[in-house]
Scaffold this motif. Structure first.
Motif, short mmCIF file in Angstrom:
data_model
loop_
_atom_site.label_atom_id
_atom_site.label_comp_id
_atom_site.label_asym_id
_atom_site.label_seq_id
_atom_site.Cartn_x
_atom_site.Cartn_y
_atom_site.Cartn_z
N GLY A 103 0.82 -1.21 0.00
CA GLY A 103 0.00 0.00 0.00
C GLY A 103 0.85 1.25 0.00
N PRO A 104 0.30 2.38 -0.42
CA PRO A 104 1.05 3.65 -0.35
C PRO A 104 1.56 3.89 1.06
N GLY A 105 2.84 4.25 1.16
CA GLY A 105 3.45 4.47 2.46
C GLY A 105 3.96 3.20 3.11
N GLY A 106 3.75 2.05 2.51
CA GLY A 106 4.19 0.78 3.09
C GLY A 106 5.62 0.44 2.73
N THR A 107 6.18 -0.54 3.42
CA THR A 107 7.54 -1.00 3.18
C THR A 107 7.56 -2.51 3.11
N VAL A 108 8.60 -3.05 2.46
CA VAL A 108 8.80 -4.48 2.40
C VAL A 108 10.30 -4.75 2.50
N GLU A 131 11.29 5.51 -9.84
CA GLU A 131 10.28 4.74 -9.12
C GLU A 131 10.95 3.63 -8.29
N VAL A 132 10.88 2.38 -8.76
CA VAL A 132 11.43 1.27 -7.98
C VAL A 132 12.90 1.49 -7.66
N GLY A 133 13.65 2.01 -8.60
CA GLY A 133 15.07 2.24 -8.37
C GLY A 133 15.34 3.26 -7.28
N VAL A 134 14.41 4.21 -7.09
CA VAL A 134 14.56 5.23 -6.05
C VAL A 134 13.98 4.73 -4.73
N THR A 168 15.41 -2.89 1.21
CA THR A 168 14.10 -2.44 1.67
C THR A 168 13.45 -1.58 0.61
N ILE A 169 12.20 -1.86 0.29
CA ILE A 169 11.42 -1.04 -0.64
C ILE A 169 10.45 -0.21 0.18
N SER A 170 10.55 1.11 0.07
CA SER A 170 9.68 2.04 0.80
C SER A 170 8.83 2.80 -0.21
N VAL A 171 7.54 2.50 -0.23
CA VAL A 171 6.64 3.13 -1.20
C VAL A 171 6.18 4.47 -0.64
#
Length: 379
Positions: A69-74, A116-119, A141-144
């Motif tokens: 979700g927006p604002g989520g992390t994985v 996007e994903v790279g940032v 870590t991916i931070s959306v």
């Protein structure tokens, strides 16, 4: 909201389903062939392999795939294995993905700016040294962002030799990576459209061989979900007569939101009937594993063009001209024969009249003789 401008970038190489091997990058500008992880590449100069880590996200995965979700992390990790008998220094980074014209997923080179994903992806180490025959697990870590637009995004976690090689004056950057498929949760709005549909016709010098029809168009993803689709291209004459499909038209590959894919289909031996129409039919489909979403409807886009078989028209005109010339010559011949026959008949009539008329001197003599006789009788 984050804008998502994308473009279809040509590339020298392809992004495989599991991992990406970059065996040759000319001036660090493109990528080459795909290889399966964790085995080393067929390229003898690529002596390492990559695979997804086994953790809470799963095990033995083909790639990194998430719904966030927006604002989520994985949090996740990539495992790099050195298959060489020497220590290996590698750079690690994340980059945005894009669809090549060949329909494959590729990633930006390190010198190109991601948005996007790279940032959004932070790699735990930007450089790692792996002993001979050893493996290393590098977390990321991916931070959306909170304002990320819902929909699908693509990228990759890339490993690259720290010092690109120089071969014959060309910089060769060998890379190996795993794709990242990220869906930002929210309202899905899938959409594929066909733009710039045109059909052209080129006749043959042989009026009985038909011509060549070429159909060109662009398939563009106008929604926020990556889509593929089955497609067909049909040609037909006036009122839909003699409809037939063009053979060998590839299906629409997986296209990322905002990107496009160009198509050119050709058919030989087409006999036009003054009008040539075309229909492009696409049945869109969601990517495997992410089939949920609004219903996708098949759609048809049509176009047409005037198609004149000029060589056949020229032949018909030549034949018509030949017929006209033959008719005119025959009429003139008949007229000359008639005039000659009329002249012969008139000459024969004149000759017959001339034979029947008494000579002019004989008539005068008779008149004189008659006159003399009369005078004698009066005396």
């Amino acid at each position: 909201m984050i804008a998502r401008p994308r473009s279809l970038r040509p590339a020298l190489a392809r992004f495989g389903l599991a991992a990406l091997v970059v065996s040759a990058t000319v001036l660090s500008a493109g990528v080459a062939t795909a290889a399966a992880a964790p085995a080393p590449s067929a390229d003898a100069d690529v002596t390492w392999g990559v695979r997804t880590a086994t953790n809470a996200q799963g095990s033995a995965r083909d790639n990194f795939a998430y719904v966030v979700g927006p604002g989520g992390t994985v949090d996740d990790a990539i495992v790099v294995t050195n298959h060489d008998d020497q220590p290996l220094d590698l750079d690690l980074y994340a980059a945005d993905g894009f669809t090549t014209q060949s329909g494959q997923l590729d990633v930006l080179t390190r010198g190109e700016e991601s948005s996007e994903v790279g940032v959004w992806t932070g790699v735990g180490q930007e450089r790692v040294q792996i002993p001979a025959g050893a493996s290393a697990e590098i977390p990321f870590t991916i931070s959306v962002p909170e304002n990320a637009t819902p929909g699908d995004y693509a990228g990759g976690i890339i490993t690259s030799l720290a010092q690109p090689a120089q071969e014959d004056g060309i910089t060769v950057d060998r890379r190996l990576g795993i794709r990242v498929q990220l869906r930002v949760d929210g309202a899905l709005q899938p959409g594929l459209v066909v733009e710039g549909l045109t059909v052209g016709f080129a006749g043959s010098l042989n009026p009985f061989a038909g011509g060549t029809a070429t159909v060109d168009y662009t398939v563009r993803n106008t929604g926020n979900v990556r889509l593929s689709g089955q497609q067909s291209v049909a040609l037909y004459g006036p009122f839909g007569l003699f409809r037939s499909d063009i053979e060998g038209v590839d299906d629409v590959p997986e296209i990322l939101p905002g990107e496009s894919w160009t198509v050119s289909a050709t058919a030989q031996g087409i006999f036009p009937l003054a009008w040539l129409g075309t229909d492009v039919t696409i049945d869109p489909a969601f990517p495997a594993g992410l089939e949920s979403g609004p219903d996708l409807a098949m759609f048809v886009t049509s176009s047409g063009t005037v198609a004149i078989p000029w060589s056949l028209v020229a032949l018909v005109l030549l034949l018509g001209a030949a017929v006209v010339v033959i008719v005119v010559l025959r009429r003139r011949a008949r007229r000359r024969r008639k005039q000659s026959e009329d002249a012969r008949v008139q000459a024969a009539v004149a000759a017959a009249l001339k034979e029947q008329r008494p000579p002019a001197h004989a008539s005068s003599h008779d008149e004189v003789a008659v006159g003399a006789g009369a005078g004698e009788r009066s005396t």
